[in-house]
Design a protein around this motif. Structure first.
Motif, short mmCIF file in Angstrom:
data_model
loop_
_atom_site.label_atom_id
_atom_site.label_comp_id
_atom_site.label_asym_id
_atom_site.label_seq_id
_atom_site.Cartn_x
_atom_site.Cartn_y
_atom_site.Cartn_z
N ILE A 24 0.80 -1.23 0.00
CA ILE A 24 0.00 0.00 0.00
C ILE A 24 0.84 1.28 0.00
N PRO A 25 1.90 1.38 0.81
CA PRO A 25 2.67 2.63 0.74
C PRO A 25 3.57 2.75 -0.49
N ARG A 26 3.81 1.65 -1.19
CA ARG A 26 4.81 1.68 -2.27
C ARG A 26 4.23 1.65 -3.68
N LEU A 27 3.10 1.00 -3.86
CA LEU A 27 2.50 0.98 -5.21
C LEU A 27 1.48 2.11 -5.29
N LYS A 28 1.94 3.27 -5.72
CA LYS A 28 1.11 4.47 -5.73
C LYS A 28 0.18 4.48 -6.95
N ASN A 29 -1.06 4.90 -6.70
CA ASN A 29 -2.04 5.05 -7.78
C ASN A 29 -2.16 3.77 -8.62
N PRO A 30 -2.39 2.63 -8.02
CA PRO A 30 -2.51 1.40 -8.81
C PRO A 30 -3.80 1.39 -9.63
N ARG A 31 -3.72 0.83 -10.83
CA ARG A 31 -4.88 0.77 -11.71
C ARG A 31 -4.75 -0.45 -12.61
N PHE A 32 -5.87 -0.90 -13.14
CA PHE A 32 -5.87 -2.05 -14.02
C PHE A 32 -5.29 -1.67 -15.38
N ALA A 33 -4.36 -2.48 -15.87
CA ALA A 33 -3.79 -2.26 -17.19
C ALA A 33 -4.57 -3.05 -18.25
N ALA A 34 -5.38 -3.97 -17.82
CA ALA A 34 -6.22 -4.80 -18.70
C ALA A 34 -7.33 -5.37 -17.82
N PRO A 35 -8.40 -5.87 -18.43
CA PRO A 35 -9.47 -6.46 -17.62
C PRO A 35 -8.97 -7.63 -16.78
N VAL A 36 -9.53 -7.76 -15.58
CA VAL A 36 -9.21 -8.87 -14.69
C VAL A 36 -9.71 -10.16 -15.32
N GLU A 37 -8.87 -11.20 -15.29
CA GLU A 37 -9.28 -12.51 -15.80
C GLU A 37 -9.48 -13.46 -14.62
N TYR A 38 -10.70 -13.98 -14.49
CA TYR A 38 -11.03 -14.88 -13.39
C TYR A 38 -10.89 -16.34 -13.81
N VAL A 39 -10.51 -17.16 -12.85
CA VAL A 39 -10.42 -18.60 -13.11
C VAL A 39 -11.83 -19.17 -13.23
N ARG A 40 -12.00 -20.06 -14.18
CA ARG A 40 -13.29 -20.75 -14.36
C ARG A 40 -13.33 -21.91 -13.38
N ASP A 41 -13.86 -21.66 -12.19
CA ASP A 41 -13.83 -22.69 -11.17
C ASP A 41 -14.85 -22.38 -10.08
N TYR A 42 -15.55 -23.40 -9.59
CA TYR A 42 -16.57 -23.20 -8.56
C TYR A 42 -16.07 -23.59 -7.16
N PHE A 43 -14.80 -23.99 -7.04
CA PHE A 43 -14.26 -24.41 -5.75
C PHE A 43 -13.37 -23.34 -5.15
N VAL A 44 -12.34 -22.94 -5.87
CA VAL A 44 -11.47 -21.85 -5.43
C VAL A 44 -11.72 -20.64 -6.32
#
Length: 417
Positions: free
Chosen positions: A379-399
């Motif tokens: 938190i103190p070191r990665l200033k102004n974080p933002r997505f560089a591309a859409p988040v990709e989610y794992v196709r999974d119903y367990f984890v």
């Protein structure tokens, strides 16, 4: 025959877009926390638990709602695979579960875990050092995966040159529903990866005979249940569970925590201004997006729950994410609020990210510490974080994991200039 009114929450496709919380809320509201859902994918219907009160009742009656009968995995498996999996701690019922858990519990006590903090912080700083001046990273592999994997490998005496191999094996074993993670035939790939881990464990056991190990692996090999040491199969499965569960779950919640903070910049700003909020933010991340979506139980005898008649042999899934959004426990549960647990001290220990009862996660203290240390460095070191591309989610119903999350932020050197 009337159509099932509920969406199938064991359909892995609903997790790809990250919008499954709304589906869980709908199931919970329409069913009073216990829904009978048909599963056209497997043909095996199940009872979905989506409220805290019902979940706690199930967890406190482990012989009535068994982990061993069909394992805690929500998927369907052939009986020979189920039989082998019963040798794994998470798939045991009392009294065996308590006996086997006792072998390694000393490594995960609050006092023992606190002793790991200096090493954890060193790893966390090195992880951020590696990316701080670049202004970009792939957060899951570059950051979230590092500390949890290094921590569990260190506790098991595994050299760091094997880190990437264990990272790959873990992904392949756990994410069988996602072709990007396990390949086209995820089940076969998962079994092949497990065999590799078994072989690695066997080699460690052989080494222990001439060079005694003093870590968790040594505790497993020297420990006894009913005055008998673990068999080769029991040791290998215990080792596999520690490695897989010990790194992937915490990786997932660290990644989701960062996602949630970027999606809620006003919450991130609170942590930047007041780092003492970070431990409370960790609890809110765990509540909001616990790593394990749902786990299975098997009903062992006819019983009435929440006015519903359950039969012996029925399949049940405890949906931890839905349970952690129970509006009877958490006000405005869909709101991500890093101050929730500070402002409401009575909520301490009210979420179920680590389960409850006999099967409360043995690594809960370690996971919390890893998360806290990582966010105290991030938190103190990665200033102004933002997505560089859409988040990709794992196709999974367990984890509930994130596959890729490219980020951009202000390079540290430039920010200091």
């Amino acid at each position: 025959m009337s159509q099932c009114p509920f969406k199938n929450i064991l359909d892995p496709d609903i997790y790809v877009g990250g919008g499954h919380h709304a589906i869980f809320a709908e199931v919970r509201e329409q069913s009073d926390g216990l829904a009978y859902i048909e599963d056209p994918i497997t043909g095996v219907p199940y009872w979905a638990v989506t409220k805290r009160e019902v979940a706690d009742y199930v967890c406190k009656h482990p012989l009535l709602f068994s982990s061993a009968a069909k394992t805690i995995l929500p998927k369907e498996m052939p009986e020979e695979e189920v039989a082998l999996s019963r040798l794994m701690l998470v798939n045991m019922d009392p009294p065996e579960h308590v006996k086997y858990r006792r072998i390694v519990r000393n490594a995960f006590t609050p006092k023992a875990v606190q002793g790991y903090e200096a090493r954890f912080r060193e790893v966390a700083r090195e992880t951020i050092d590696a990316i701080a001046n670049t202004g970009e990273c792939e957060f899951v592999t570059d950051v979230a995966a590092e500390l949890p994997l290094i921590a569990i490998l260190s506790l098991c005496g595994i050299p760091m040159e094997d880190k990437q191999q264990f990272f790959d094996w873990t992904n392949t074993m756990i994410f069988t529903e996602d072709e990007d993670m396990s390949g086209v035939d995820g089940v076969a790939a998962s079994q092949a990866a497990a065999i590799e881990v078994y072989a690695y464990a066997a080699a460690l056991a052989e080494k222990h005979k001439t060079e005694p190990l003093t870590d968790i692996v040594g505790a497993l090999l020297d420990g006894t249940v009913n005055d008998e040491k673990l068999t080769a199969d029991e040791f290998q499965l215990f080792f596999l569970m520690l490695i897989a569960a010990g790194n992937e779950s915490t990786r997932s919640v660290i990644a989701h925590g960062m996602r949630l903070l970027i999606e809620h910049p006003e919450q991130l700003a609170k942590l930047v201004d007041d780092p003492t909020l970070i431990p409370y933010a960790v609890e809110e991340v765990l509540r909001y997006n616990p790593a394990f979506v749902q786990m299975r139980r098997t009903v062992m005898e006819d019983v009435e729950v929440q006015g519903q008649q359950l039969r012996a042999g029925d399949k049940m899934v405890l949906n931890w994410q839905a349970i952690n959004h129970d509006p009877e426990i958490f006000e405005n549960p869909a709101q991500f609020d890093v101050e929730r647990f500070r402002n409401n001290p009575e909520l301490a220990n009210q979420h179920r990210a680590f389960g409850n009862g006999e099967h409360f996660c043995i690594g809960a203290h370690m996971s919390r510490l890893e998360m806290q240390v990582m966010f105290e460095e991030i938190i103190p070191r990665l200033k102004n974080p933002r997505f560089a591309a859409p988040v990709e989610y794992v196709r999974d119903y367990f984890v509930n994991s994130i596959k890729a999350m490219p980020l951009q932020f202000e390079p540290e050197a430039a920010a200091r200039a």
